[in-house]
Design a protein around this motif. Structure first.
Motif, PDB file in Angstrom:
ATOM      1  N   LYS A   1       7.168  10.060   2.258  1.00  0.00           N
ATOM      2  CA  LYS A   1       6.327  11.144   1.741  1.00  0.00           C
ATOM      3  C   LYS A   1       5.652  10.753   0.427  1.00  0.00           C
ATOM      4  CE  LYS A   1       9.143  14.742   3.939  1.00  0.00           C
ATOM      5  NZ  LYS A   1       8.261  14.766   5.131  1.00  0.00           N
ATOM      6  N   LYS A   2       5.233   9.486   0.367  1.00  0.00           N
ATOM      7  CA  LYS A   2       4.573   8.965  -0.832  1.00  0.00           C
ATOM      8  C   LYS A   2       3.200   8.384  -0.514  1.00  0.00           C
ATOM      9  CE  LYS A   2       8.922   7.845  -3.179  1.00  0.00           C
ATOM     10  NZ  LYS A   2       9.754   6.750  -3.762  1.00  0.00           N
ATOM     11  N   LEU A   3       2.634   8.828   0.610  1.00  0.00           N
ATOM     12  CA  LEU A   3       1.320   8.338   1.009  1.00  0.00           C
ATOM     13  C   LEU A   3       0.308   9.467   0.991  1.00  0.00           C
ATOM     14  CD1 LEU A   3      -0.298   5.875   2.154  1.00  0.00           C
ATOM     15  CD2 LEU A   3       0.093   6.883   4.416  1.00  0.00           C
ATOM     16  N   ARG A   4      -0.802   9.240   0.306  1.00  0.00           N
ATOM     17  CA  ARG A   4      -1.926  10.162   0.339  1.00  0.00           C
ATOM     18  C   ARG A   4      -3.021   9.564   1.214  1.00  0.00           C
ATOM     19  NH1 ARG A   4      -3.399  10.856  -5.756  1.00  0.00           N
ATOM     20  NH2 ARG A   4      -1.956   9.121  -6.072  1.00  0.00           N
ATOM     21  N   VAL A   5      -3.606  10.392   2.069  1.00  0.00           N
ATOM     22  CA  VAL A   5      -4.707   9.955   2.927  1.00  0.00           C
ATOM     23  C   VAL A   5      -5.912  10.818   2.596  1.00  0.00           C
ATOM     24  CG1 VAL A   5      -5.524   9.566   5.269  1.00  0.00           C
ATOM     25  CG2 VAL A   5      -3.083   9.289   4.746  1.00  0.00           C
TER      26      VAL A   5
ATOM     27  N   GLY B   1       1.204   5.362  -2.356  1.00  0.00           N
ATOM     28  CA  GLY B   1       0.033   4.735  -1.759  1.00  0.00           C
ATOM     29  C   GLY B   1      -1.101   5.717  -1.549  1.00  0.00           C
ATOM     30  N   LEU B   2      -2.311   5.213  -1.620  1.00  0.00           N
ATOM     31  CA  LEU B   2      -3.509   5.993  -1.311  1.00  0.00           C
ATOM     32  C   LEU B   2      -4.365   5.173  -0.355  1.00  0.00           C
ATOM     33  CD1 LEU B   2      -5.599   8.305  -1.737  1.00  0.00           C
ATOM     34  CD2 LEU B   2      -6.507   6.949  -3.653  1.00  0.00           C
TER      35      LEU B   2
ATOM     36  N   GLU C   1       2.004  -6.274   9.140  1.00  0.00           N
ATOM     37  CA  GLU C   1       0.897  -5.337   9.297  1.00  0.00           C
ATOM     38  C   GLU C   1       0.779  -4.387   8.097  1.00  0.00           C
ATOM     39  OE1 GLU C   1      -1.088  -5.698  11.695  1.00  0.00           O
ATOM     40  OE2 GLU C   1      -0.004  -6.654  13.348  1.00  0.00           O
ATOM     41  N   ILE C   2      -0.449  -4.170   7.660  1.00  0.00           N
ATOM     42  CA  ILE C   2      -0.696  -3.198   6.600  1.00  0.00           C
ATOM     43  C   ILE C   2      -0.370  -1.794   7.087  1.00  0.00           C
ATOM     44  CG2 ILE C   2      -3.126  -2.729   7.147  1.00  0.00           C
ATOM     45  CD1 ILE C   2      -1.734  -3.292   3.609  1.00  0.00           C
ATOM     46  N   THR C   3      -0.507  -1.554   8.383  1.00  0.00           N
ATOM     47  CA  THR C   3      -0.157  -0.243   8.940  1.00  0.00           C
ATOM     48  C   THR C   3       1.327   0.046   8.745  1.00  0.00           C
ATOM     49  OG1 THR C   3      -1.946  -0.203  10.560  1.00  0.00           O
ATOM     50  CG2 THR C   3       0.002   1.088  11.085  1.00  0.00           C
ATOM     51  N   ASP C   4       2.170  -0.980   8.842  1.00  0.00           N
ATOM     52  CA  ASP C   4       3.602  -0.773   8.629  1.00  0.00           C
ATOM     53  C   ASP C   4       3.903  -0.439   7.171  1.00  0.00           C
ATOM     54  OD1 ASP C   4       4.226  -1.161  11.290  1.00  0.00           O
ATOM     55  OD2 ASP C   4       4.596  -3.308  11.071  1.00  0.00           O
ATOM     56  N   VAL C   5       3.131  -1.008   6.254  1.00  0.00           N
ATOM     57  CA  VAL C   5       3.264  -0.628   4.845  1.00  0.00           C
ATOM     58  C   VAL C   5       2.934   0.855   4.686  1.00  0.00           C
ATOM     59  CG1 VAL C   5       2.294  -0.924   2.526  1.00  0.00           C
ATOM     60  CG2 VAL C   5       2.746  -2.930   3.953  1.00  0.00           C
ATOM     61  N   ASN C   6       1.834   1.273   5.285  1.00  0.00           N
ATOM     62  CA  ASN C   6       1.417   2.675   5.168  1.00  0.00           C
ATOM     63  C   ASN C   6       2.412   3.621   5.830  1.00  0.00           C
ATOM     64  OD1 ASN C   6      -0.944   1.964   3.785  1.00  0.00           O
ATOM     65  ND2 ASN C   6      -2.048   1.618   5.702  1.00  0.00           N
ATOM     66  N   ARG C   7       2.970   3.201   6.941  1.00  0.00           N
ATOM     67  CA  ARG C   7       3.958   4.046   7.620  1.00  0.00           C
ATOM     68  C   ARG C   7       5.233   4.173   6.784  1.00  0.00           C
ATOM     69  NH1 ARG C   7       4.219   2.437  13.930  1.00  0.00           N
ATOM     70  NH2 ARG C   7       5.060   4.558  14.119  1.00  0.00           N
ATOM     71  N   HIS C   8       5.583   3.109   6.093  1.00  0.00           N
ATOM     72  CA  HIS C   8       6.752   3.170   5.191  1.00  0.00           C
ATOM     73  C   HIS C   8       6.510   4.234   4.118  1.00  0.00           C
ATOM     74  CE1 HIS C   8      10.199   1.457   2.891  1.00  0.00           C
ATOM     75  NE2 HIS C   8       9.509   1.959   1.873  1.00  0.00           N
TER      76      HIS C   8
ATOM     77  N   TYR D   1      -7.291  -0.099  -0.135  1.00  0.00           N
ATOM     78  CA  TYR D   1      -5.962   0.486  -0.283  1.00  0.00           C
ATOM     79  C   TYR D   1      -5.535   0.426  -1.750  1.00  0.00           C
ATOM     80  CZ  TYR D   1      -6.175  -1.425   4.504  1.00  0.00           C
ATOM     81  OH  TYR D   1      -6.577  -1.798   5.774  1.00  0.00           O
ATOM     82  N   PHE D   2      -4.816   1.462  -2.189  1.00  0.00           N
ATOM     83  CA  PHE D   2      -4.241   1.479  -3.535  1.00  0.00           C
ATOM     84  C   PHE D   2      -2.732   1.710  -3.408  1.00  0.00           C
ATOM     85  CE2 PHE D   2      -8.632   2.623  -4.229  1.00  0.00           C
ATOM     86  CZ  PHE D   2      -8.967   1.988  -5.416  1.00  0.00           C
ATOM     87  N   TYR D   3      -1.951   0.903  -4.126  1.00  0.00           N
ATOM     88  CA  TYR D   3      -0.492   1.015  -4.055  1.00  0.00           C
ATOM     89  C   TYR D   3       0.137   0.813  -5.432  1.00  0.00           C
ATOM     90  CZ  TYR D   3      -1.290   0.062   0.950  1.00  0.00           C
ATOM     91  OH  TYR D   3      -1.741   0.100   2.252  1.00  0.00           O
ATOM     92  N   GLY D   4       1.355   1.325  -5.564  1.00  0.00           N
ATOM     93  CA  GLY D   4       2.163   1.007  -6.727  1.00  0.00           C
ATOM     94  C   GLY D   4       2.759  -0.383  -6.584  1.00  0.00           C
ATOM     95  N   PRO D   5       3.360  -0.924  -7.653  1.00  0.00           N
ATOM     96  CA  PRO D   5       3.896  -2.285  -7.618  1.00  0.00           C
ATOM     97  C   PRO D   5       5.043  -2.473  -6.633  1.00  0.00           C
ATOM     98  CG  PRO D   5       4.570  -1.141  -9.624  1.00  0.00           C
ATOM     99  CD  PRO D   5       3.544  -0.275  -8.969  1.00  0.00           C
TER     100      PRO D   5
END
Length: 268
Positions: free
Chosen positions: A176-180, A98-99, A164-171, A142-146
């Protein structure tokens, strides 16, 4: 440069777009935009029957997403500044993970908020915290993989009863697959989700348009500049707005183009 949601997706190179809205508003959007072919795009439509959280969009749009990476942008978000293009390019290179973005605001309690450790590393994201741990809110882009579809499916609704989209980002963060990416002062983010914010954004856009003599986020102009439509298609679109300021602006785009390519002929 000011970007509305559809123009953001177009400038990112996205041509297949799913518009999700309420049962009442979806037919109105469909009537307004049609199938998108007049812009060289493909528009699809889906209904969110009741408010269920932003992350529910991935479940509503599951068949549309398939096995492709996906971008999600909120309909009430406006971006201003040249720096956005670099961020869009980074998002379009993403194939998994995710980005998201962080933007400094004075009222972070209204948004998802990024928390940092003493070394500046992102360690958490909180949804509308009463006591924010930073001033960096997460804008609605937001940008995510499938794999985001299965992540959204695995989430339990929050106390608000929403996915919540925040829970997606926290996942993604836990994996360790989230870039901010932090957005600097060269880019402005306007959230028009309240009446006051909408009014201020309208005045901001009006000032830019009148000062520079341009139409902000003109979809026809963007489609033409990207080669999605040709001069004949732009001329037909201009005729749809004959005898008003917007039609005059589209005609001016054609005239400027002919000044660059004088071998063509065009009569407004």
């Amino acid at each position: 440069m000011i970007y509305y949601p559809l123009s953001v997706l177009m400038l990112a190179g996205i041509r297949d777009i799913l518009i999700i809205s309420t049962p009442e508003d979806t037919p109105r959007f469909e009537k307004l935009f049609g199938d998108g072919s007049h812009l060289g795009l493909r528009f699809f439509y889906a209904v969110q029957e009741r408010p269920g959280g932003l992350a529910q969009a991935f479940l509503v749009g599951e068949s549309f997403i398939g096995q492709s990476p996906v971008a999600l942008i909120l309909g009430d978000n406006i971006f201003y500044g040249q720096d956005l293009m670099e961020s869009l390019q980074e998002g379009m290179r993403l194939r998994s993970g995710g980005l998201i973005f962080g933007y400094r605001v004075k009222d972070p309690q209204r948004y998802g908020v990024v928390q940092f450790d003493e070394f500046g590393e992102v360690i958490d994201i909180e949804e509308k915290p009463s006591i924010p741990k930073s001033s960096y809110a997460v804008p609605g882009l937001y940008f995510y993989g499938p794999e985001v579809v299965e992540i959204a499916r695995s989430l339990k609704p929050s106390l608000r009863g929403e996915v919540e989209i925040t829970d997606v980002n926290r996942h993604y963060l836990r994996e360790k697959k989230l870039r901010v990416r932090l957005l600097g002062a060269g880019l402005a983010w306007l959230d028009t989700g309240t009446f006051d914010a909408f009014q201020k954004a309208s005045l901001f856009v009006q000032a830019i348009q009148e000062r520079q003599g341009i139409q902000i986020a003109c979809l026809e102009e963007i489609a033409y500049s990207l080669g999605y439509i040709n001069k004949d298609a732009l001329e037909r679109l201009a005729e749809c707005y004959a005898k008003n300021e917007y039609g005059d602006y589209l005609h001016s785009i054609l005239l400027k183009s002919l000044a660059l390519f004088p071998g063509n002929s065009y009569t407004p």
